[in-house]
Design a protein around this motif. Structure first.
Motif, PDB file in Angstrom:
ATOM      1  N   ILE A 126       0.835  -1.201   0.000  1.00 31.04           N
ATOM      2  CA  ILE A 126       0.000   0.000   0.000  1.00 31.04           C
ATOM      3  C   ILE A 126       0.870   1.251   0.000  1.00 31.04           C
ATOM      4  O   ILE A 126       0.599   2.202  -0.735  1.00 31.04           O
ATOM      5  N   SER A 127       1.935   1.252   0.798  1.00 29.78           N
ATOM      6  CA  SER A 127       2.799   2.431   0.842  1.00 29.78           C
ATOM      7  C   SER A 127       3.513   2.636  -0.504  1.00 29.78           C
ATOM      8  O   SER A 127       3.692   3.770  -0.938  1.00 29.78           O
ATOM      9  N   HIS A 128       3.890   1.554  -1.176  1.00 34.29           N
ATOM     10  CA  HIS A 128       4.490   1.684  -2.502  1.00 34.29           C
ATOM     11  C   HIS A 128       3.487   2.233  -3.516  1.00 34.29           C
ATOM     12  O   HIS A 128       3.850   3.029  -4.385  1.00 34.29           O
ATOM     13  N   LYS A 129       2.234   1.789  -3.398  1.00 40.51           N
ATOM     14  CA  LYS A 129       1.194   2.296  -4.307  1.00 40.51           C
ATOM     15  C   LYS A 129       0.975   3.795  -4.106  1.00 40.51           C
ATOM     16  O   LYS A 129       0.847   4.548  -5.057  1.00 40.51           O
ATOM     17  N   GLU A 130       0.885   4.204  -2.824  1.00 37.70           N
ATOM     18  CA  GLU A 130       0.669   5.607  -2.530  1.00 37.70           C
ATOM     19  C   GLU A 130       1.857   6.457  -2.992  1.00 37.70           C
ATOM     20  O   GLU A 130       1.684   7.571  -3.505  1.00 37.70           O
ATOM     21  N   ARG A 131       3.057   5.936  -2.826  1.00 33.89           N
ATOM     22  CA  ARG A 131       4.246   6.679  -3.247  1.00 33.89           C
ATOM     23  C   ARG A 131       4.295   6.793  -4.774  1.00 33.89           C
ATOM     24  O   ARG A 131       4.697   7.822  -5.315  1.00 33.89           O
ATOM     25  N   ASP A 132       3.854   5.768  -5.485  1.00 35.72           N
ATOM     26  CA  ASP A 132       3.843   5.810  -6.953  1.00 35.72           C
ATOM     27  C   ASP A 132       2.781   6.778  -7.480  1.00 35.72           C
ATOM     28  O   ASP A 132       2.942   7.371  -8.533  1.00 35.72           O
ATOM     29  N   GLN A 133       1.682   6.945  -6.742  1.00 36.00           N
ATOM     30  CA  GLN A 133       0.630   7.853  -7.178  1.00 36.00           C
ATOM     31  C   GLN A 133       1.012   9.303  -6.992  1.00 36.00           C
ATOM     32  O   GLN A 133       0.535  10.174  -7.689  1.00 36.00           O
ATOM     33  N   VAL A 134       1.887   9.604  -6.060  1.00 39.11           N
ATOM     34  CA  VAL A 134       2.302  10.988  -5.788  1.00 39.11           C
ATOM     35  C   VAL A 134       3.351  11.408  -6.714  1.00 39.11           C
ATOM     36  O   VAL A 134       3.612  11.446  -7.745  1.00 39.11           O
TER      37      VAL A 134
END
Length: 123
Positions: free
Chosen positions: A115-123
């Protein structure tokens, strides 16, 4: 009239055919008390956003951990105590429980990391 009515691989015994709908409602009520309902699944899937390679690695290491814990307890418990049937199964059960906790903890950590990787990729 006594009838056996097939319903989703279950047989409902009914005294009269007119009471069929009441019997079906009763079966569904019984199943809902047991927690079996036809609601849509809520929550997240187990190992949902984790790669198959990571899942395989976690499951294989849990098997290794289970066998190590079992062997350790077999080594630590004196042989005379292992003659008792209840004591003899304890190393395997403890190993299984340790492996289960290991899987659950790692699944949660890997899910949060994904989840943290997904959020970081979206930013």
């Amino acid at each position: 009239m006594l009838a056996f009515i097939p319903f989703n691989n279950w047989y409902i015994m009914d005294l009269e055919m007119s009471n069929l709908s009441e019997s079906i409602k009763g079966v569904f009520n019984l199943l809902s008390w047991l927690g079996m309902t036809k609601r849509e699944e809520e929550g997240r899937p187990f190992f949902g956003d984790v790669s198959k390679r990571a899942v395989t690695l976690v499951l294989l290491t849990s098997l290794i951990l289970m066998n190590v814990v079992k062997s350790l307890f077999l080594y630590l418990i004196p042989k005379i105590y292992l003659e008792d049937a209840i004591i003899a199964v304890l190393p395997g059960i403890i190993g299984l429980l340790v492996a289960l906790v290991y899987i659950l903890v790692l699944e949660r950590l890997l899910h949060e990391q994904a989840i943290s990787h997904k959020e970081r990729d979206q930013v």
